[in-house]
Design a protein around this motif. Structure first.
Motif, PDB file in Angstrom:
ATOM      1  N   GLU B 237       0.840  -1.194   0.000  1.00  0.00           N
ATOM      2  CA  GLU B 237       0.000   0.000   0.000  1.00  0.00           C
ATOM      3  C   GLU B 237       0.881   1.252   0.000  1.00  0.00           C
ATOM      4  OE1 GLU B 237      -1.161  -2.393   2.553  1.00  0.00           O
ATOM      5  OE2 GLU B 237      -2.380  -3.157   0.907  1.00  0.00           O
ATOM      6  N   PRO B 238       0.410   2.279  -0.673  1.00  0.00           N
ATOM      7  CA  PRO B 238       1.215   3.506  -0.671  1.00  0.00           C
ATOM      8  C   PRO B 238       1.228   4.113   0.743  1.00  0.00           C
ATOM      9  CG  PRO B 238      -0.603   3.629  -2.256  1.00  0.00           C
ATOM     10  CD  PRO B 238      -0.818   2.409  -1.421  1.00  0.00           C
ATOM     11  N   ARG B 245       7.484   0.552  -2.309  1.00  0.00           N
ATOM     12  CA  ARG B 245       7.188   1.530  -3.348  1.00  0.00           C
ATOM     13  C   ARG B 245       8.077   2.751  -3.201  1.00  0.00           C
ATOM     14  NH1 ARG B 245       3.064   0.234  -6.356  1.00  0.00           N
ATOM     15  NH2 ARG B 245       1.590  -1.301  -5.559  1.00  0.00           N
ATOM     16  N   LEU B 246       8.427   3.316  -4.328  1.00  0.00           N
ATOM     17  CA  LEU B 246       9.166   4.570  -4.304  1.00  0.00           C
ATOM     18  C   LEU B 246       8.191   5.696  -4.017  1.00  0.00           C
ATOM     19  CD1 LEU B 246      11.319   3.946  -7.456  1.00  0.00           C
ATOM     20  CD2 LEU B 246      12.222   4.318  -5.157  1.00  0.00           C
ATOM     21  N   PRO B 247       8.658   6.757  -3.401  1.00  0.00           N
ATOM     22  CA  PRO B 247       7.756   7.906  -3.204  1.00  0.00           C
ATOM     23  C   PRO B 247       7.260   8.375  -4.556  1.00  0.00           C
ATOM     24  CG  PRO B 247       9.851   8.227  -2.076  1.00  0.00           C
ATOM     25  CD  PRO B 247       9.995   7.001  -2.915  1.00  0.00           C
ATOM     26  N   GLU B 248       6.012   8.790  -4.598  1.00  0.00           N
ATOM     27  CA  GLU B 248       5.448   9.225  -5.880  1.00  0.00           C
ATOM     28  C   GLU B 248       6.238  10.409  -6.414  1.00  0.00           C
ATOM     29  OE1 GLU B 248       1.306   9.670  -6.519  1.00  0.00           O
ATOM     30  OE2 GLU B 248       0.845   8.058  -5.098  1.00  0.00           O
ATOM     31  N   SER B 249       6.748  10.232  -7.616  1.00  0.00           N
ATOM     32  CA  SER B 249       7.570  11.291  -8.209  1.00  0.00           C
ATOM     33  C   SER B 249       7.558  11.084  -9.712  1.00  0.00           C
ATOM     34  CB  SER B 249       8.995  11.197  -7.672  1.00  0.00           C
ATOM     35  OG  SER B 249       9.538   9.958  -8.022  1.00  0.00           O
ATOM     36  N   PRO B 250       7.999  12.078 -10.431  1.00  0.00           N
ATOM     37  CA  PRO B 250       8.107  11.874 -11.866  1.00  0.00           C
ATOM     38  C   PRO B 250       9.072  10.735 -12.153  1.00  0.00           C
ATOM     39  CG  PRO B 250       8.474  14.173 -11.267  1.00  0.00           C
ATOM     40  CD  PRO B 250       8.419  13.394  -9.997  1.00  0.00           C
ATOM     41  N   GLN B 255      16.914   5.176 -10.843  1.00  0.00           N
ATOM     42  CA  GLN B 255      16.508   4.066  -9.982  1.00  0.00           C
ATOM     43  C   GLN B 255      17.559   2.959  -9.966  1.00  0.00           C
ATOM     44  OE1 GLN B 255      12.561   2.703 -10.501  1.00  0.00           O
ATOM     45  NE2 GLN B 255      13.076   0.641  -9.856  1.00  0.00           N
ATOM     46  N   HIS B 256      17.674   2.359  -8.793  1.00  0.00           N
ATOM     47  CA  HIS B 256      18.644   1.269  -8.633  1.00  0.00           C
ATOM     48  C   HIS B 256      18.325   0.136  -9.614  1.00  0.00           C
ATOM     49  CE1 HIS B 256      21.282  -1.437  -6.424  1.00  0.00           C
ATOM     50  NE2 HIS B 256      20.418  -2.349  -6.812  1.00  0.00           N
ATOM     51  N   THR B 257      19.358  -0.400 -10.181  1.00  0.00           N
ATOM     52  CA  THR B 257      19.179  -1.504 -11.114  1.00  0.00           C
ATOM     53  C   THR B 257      19.978  -2.705 -10.643  1.00  0.00           C
ATOM     54  OG1 THR B 257      18.995   0.080 -12.891  1.00  0.00           O
ATOM     55  CG2 THR B 257      19.423  -2.187 -13.527  1.00  0.00           C
ATOM     56  N   ASP B 258      19.405  -3.867 -10.685  1.00  0.00           N
ATOM     57  CA  ASP B 258      20.131  -5.068 -10.291  1.00  0.00           C
ATOM     58  C   ASP B 258      21.258  -5.343 -11.266  1.00  0.00           C
ATOM     59  OD1 ASP B 258      17.138  -6.590  -9.181  1.00  0.00           O
ATOM     60  OD2 ASP B 258      18.766  -5.764  -8.002  1.00  0.00           O
ATOM     61  N   MET B 277       6.206   1.223 -13.631  1.00  0.00           N
ATOM     62  CA  MET B 277       7.477   0.526 -13.602  1.00  0.00           C
ATOM     63  C   MET B 277       8.439   1.162 -12.606  1.00  0.00           C
ATOM     64  SD  MET B 277       7.384  -2.055 -15.237  1.00  0.00           S
ATOM     65  CE  MET B 277       9.090  -2.342 -14.886  1.00  0.00           C
ATOM     66  N   GLU B 278       8.284   2.451 -12.428  1.00  0.00           N
ATOM     67  CA  GLU B 278       9.211   3.162 -11.566  1.00  0.00           C
ATOM     68  C   GLU B 278       8.684   3.264 -10.149  1.00  0.00           C
ATOM     69  OE1 GLU B 278      12.121   3.969 -12.556  1.00  0.00           O
ATOM     70  OE2 GLU B 278      11.764   3.410 -14.637  1.00  0.00           O
ATOM     71  N   SER B 279       7.632   2.568  -9.860  1.00  0.00           N
ATOM     72  CA  SER B 279       6.994   2.814  -8.562  1.00  0.00           C
ATOM     73  C   SER B 279       7.440   1.864  -7.466  1.00  0.00           C
ATOM     74  CB  SER B 279       5.471   2.748  -8.718  1.00  0.00           C
ATOM     75  OG  SER B 279       5.098   1.452  -9.104  1.00  0.00           O
ATOM     76  N   PHE B 280       8.227   0.857  -7.788  1.00  0.00           N
ATOM     77  CA  PHE B 280       8.680  -0.032  -6.710  1.00  0.00           C
ATOM     78  C   PHE B 280      10.176  -0.317  -6.789  1.00  0.00           C
ATOM     79  CE2 PHE B 280       6.666  -2.502 -10.066  1.00  0.00           C
ATOM     80  CZ  PHE B 280       7.652  -3.414 -10.415  1.00  0.00           C
TER      81      PHE B 280
END
Lengths: 123, 442
Positions: B237-238, B245-250, B255-258, B277-280
């Motif tokens: 949940e947000p 989840r990442l904080p809501e942002s543009p 973002q960290h990449t494996d 895609m950028e939200s978690f």
């Protein structure tokens, strides 16, 4: 829970042999505190855990903390004689990258002698 | 002062059918500051004792109606809630008489004519016994009170534990339905009311499944509280404190990449809105952040092992981070079993720990099994561990069953393996299993 800690104090390499089957939260803190206190004036420490069949998560945490305290006190330490399944646990937790483990006490002491470039005890 | 003594004076009941003797005894006792009451015989004394508790009796043996021996027997048989010190006065002086008197329950025996000094010391001895008895009674009452309070407190604690356990259970998955093309099944067997294990899964978006299994070191309330807190911050949940989840942002291009490029790959294939895609966060980032937030110390020797992972349910591609947790098992549809990962530091033990991504590919029918060490370390009556080999075999044996049935079979194998204590199954550690299967239609 009954346990015995045999300590052979030395100003160079101290040996501590812990004798019990299950190293758990009930006793781990006390055992390691005894060892830490006894090791205050030594250069290096070999802890023999060869009789231990089982370690619970708290005991593992206590072991890691003992390692940190010894390191902070400038004392080099090796954990000797862990059974293969416990070494498997150590590897699963990557603990072999932050602590030194040896097959048995003799190997552990040799390793400490080489690392610290000191005389072999009783030599 | 004299008044106070009179108020505190011990009451003594004189029982004798001889008025003259009663008067002499009463005069002596009053002179010694005792409060005296009198009865003409045993029956009168018995009636008097029904409404006036007296703890010291001087009684003649031979009396009409109820004699001294019978009065004594009746008193002892009555089981009064307080003790009565009983001195029998008699002209009899044979040892058989003494034995009979003591067997009837008398505490002492004095032959007539009564010697005043002897009576005085024997009453003093009786007083000491009564004082000890009174102190013992008070201690017993205090102990009973303490026991009652302890029992009430234990009941409250038990109720609280059950309520807390219920809250904890509510944080576990309630349904395998996620809206994603995956099968999910789990088993949870806590060792105590409250568990240090917790697990969950959830859709992160229209194709990604997030899942975790955590085992907090230790047991009981502290471990359970930490596991509940972790369940909250690992919630999808947000929430401001969500780690998932990442904080809501543009669109966040940093973002960290494996290391495997898992998230880069996902970006190329994604079909949904970019913000999804950028939200978690990636599993490695989640675990690294957790390790930054939780560090055990001397005061609080608590850390946890965990696996957090994400599966793209459309491609079957997955990534997870293993933090000191048992190696997940991947059972292929042909029955072969792979062990994933090469270990990693538990969360909270090593501040500077680096974590690695473990990538895997699920094909339809493949099953991923996460489990806590309570499974492999489950000890039999013969002190044998269930072990990884037995778990692998159980997983393989159950591969043709539905995922739910397979989980039930593994659970039953563990239950059969574990010892019984008073007819109940007992686990020394929490047992948690979470299985994920990619559906054939995905």
């Amino acid at each position: 829970m009954d346990y015995v800690v045999y300590l052979e104090p030395s100003d160079k390499i101290m040996m501590a042999r812990v004798e019990l089957k299950r190293l758990t939260a009930d006793v781990a803190h006390q055992i390691f505190a005894e060892i830490l206190q006894a090791a205050s004036s030594t250069q290096a420490l070999a802890i023999d855990l060869a009789t231990v069949d089982f370690m619970d998560s708290t005991a593992i945490g206590e072991l890691v903390f003992l390692g940190k305290k010894l390191r902070n006190g400038g004392i080099t330490c090796t954990i000797a004689g862990l059974k293969p399944h416990l070494m498997g646990l150590v590897r699963m937790m990557r603990l072999e990258t932050i602590m030194h483990f040896s097959e048995d006490t003799d190997a552990g002491i040799k390793g400490l002698v080489n690392k610290l470039k000191i005389e072999m005890p009783n030599s | 002062m004299r008044q106070a003594q009179a108020v505190d004076a011990m009451q003594i009941l004189i029982v004798d059918d001889d008025v003259a003797i009663r008067r002499i005894l009463a005069a002596m006792l009053q002179k010694w500051d005792f409060d005296v009451i009198q009865a003409n015989d045993g029956e009168e004394a018995w009636q008097l004792l029904q409404h006036q508790p007296v703890s010291f009796i001087l009684s003649d043996w031979m009396m009409p109606q109820l004699n001294g021996i019978e009065l004594c027997r009746r008193l002892r048989a009555a089981g009064l809630p307080y003790y009565i010190y009983f001195i029998l006065l008699t002209g009899k002086d044979q040892s058989d008489d003494l034995i009979m008197a003591l067997e009837a329950g008398a505490d002492d025996f004095l032959t007539k004519p009564v010697n005043a000094k002897e009576l005085r010391v024997r009453i003093k001895a009786g007083e000491r016994v009564l004082r000890l008895e009174k102190a013992l009674l008070a201690q017993n009452q205090a102990l009973q009170q303490a026991n009652q309070e302890l029992a009430a407190s234990q009941e409250r604690v038990q109720r609280d534990l059950q309520a807390a356990a219920s809250i904890q259970q509510d944080l576990l998955p309630s349904s395998p339905q996620t809206g994603l093309p995956v099968g999910l099944a789990w088993a949870f067997l806590p060792a105590e009311e409250l568990a240090g294990d917790i697990f969950n899964f959830y859709p992160l978006d229209e194709r990604h499944l997030g899942f975790y299994l955590i085992d907090v070191s230790g047991h009981g309330v502290p471990a359970a509280m930490l596991s509940v807190h972790l369940a909250k911050i690992l919630s999808p949940e947000p929430r401001p404190d969500s780690l998932i989840r990442l904080p809501e942002s543009p669109l966040n291009t940093n973002q960290h990449t494996d290391s495997t490029g898992f998230f880069n790959l996902r970006r190329q294939k994604r079909t949904g809105p970019a913000i999804r895609m950028e939200s978690f966060r990636s599993p490695v980032e989640v675990v690294t952040r957790l390790n930054g937030n939780f560090q055990a110390d001397d005061r609080n020797m608590m850390y946890f092992t965990m696996i957090y992972g994400i599966i793209d349910t459309q491609s079957g591609q997955g990534s997870l981070c293993q933090a000191g947790h048992p190696y997940p098992l991947l059972c292929r549809s042909d029955g072969s079993i792979e062990s994933l990962g090469e270990g990693g530091f538990p969360v909270g033990l090593v501040a500077e720990a680096d974590y690695e991504a473990v990538d895997f590919q699920l094909r339809p029918g493949d099953r991923l099994l996460l489990y806590s060490d309570g499974v492999t370390e489950c000890v039999s009556q013969e002190n044998l561990q269930f072990g990884t080999d037995r778990l692998r075999q159980s997983l393989c044996d159950a591969r043709r069953s539905s995922l739910q049935d397979a989980m039930e079979q593994i659970k039953n194998a563990l239950v059969a393996w574990s010892p019984r204590s008073s007819g109940k199954i007992s686990f020394s550690d929490d047992v948690s299993l979470l299985a994920i299967e990619l559906s054939a239609e995905s």
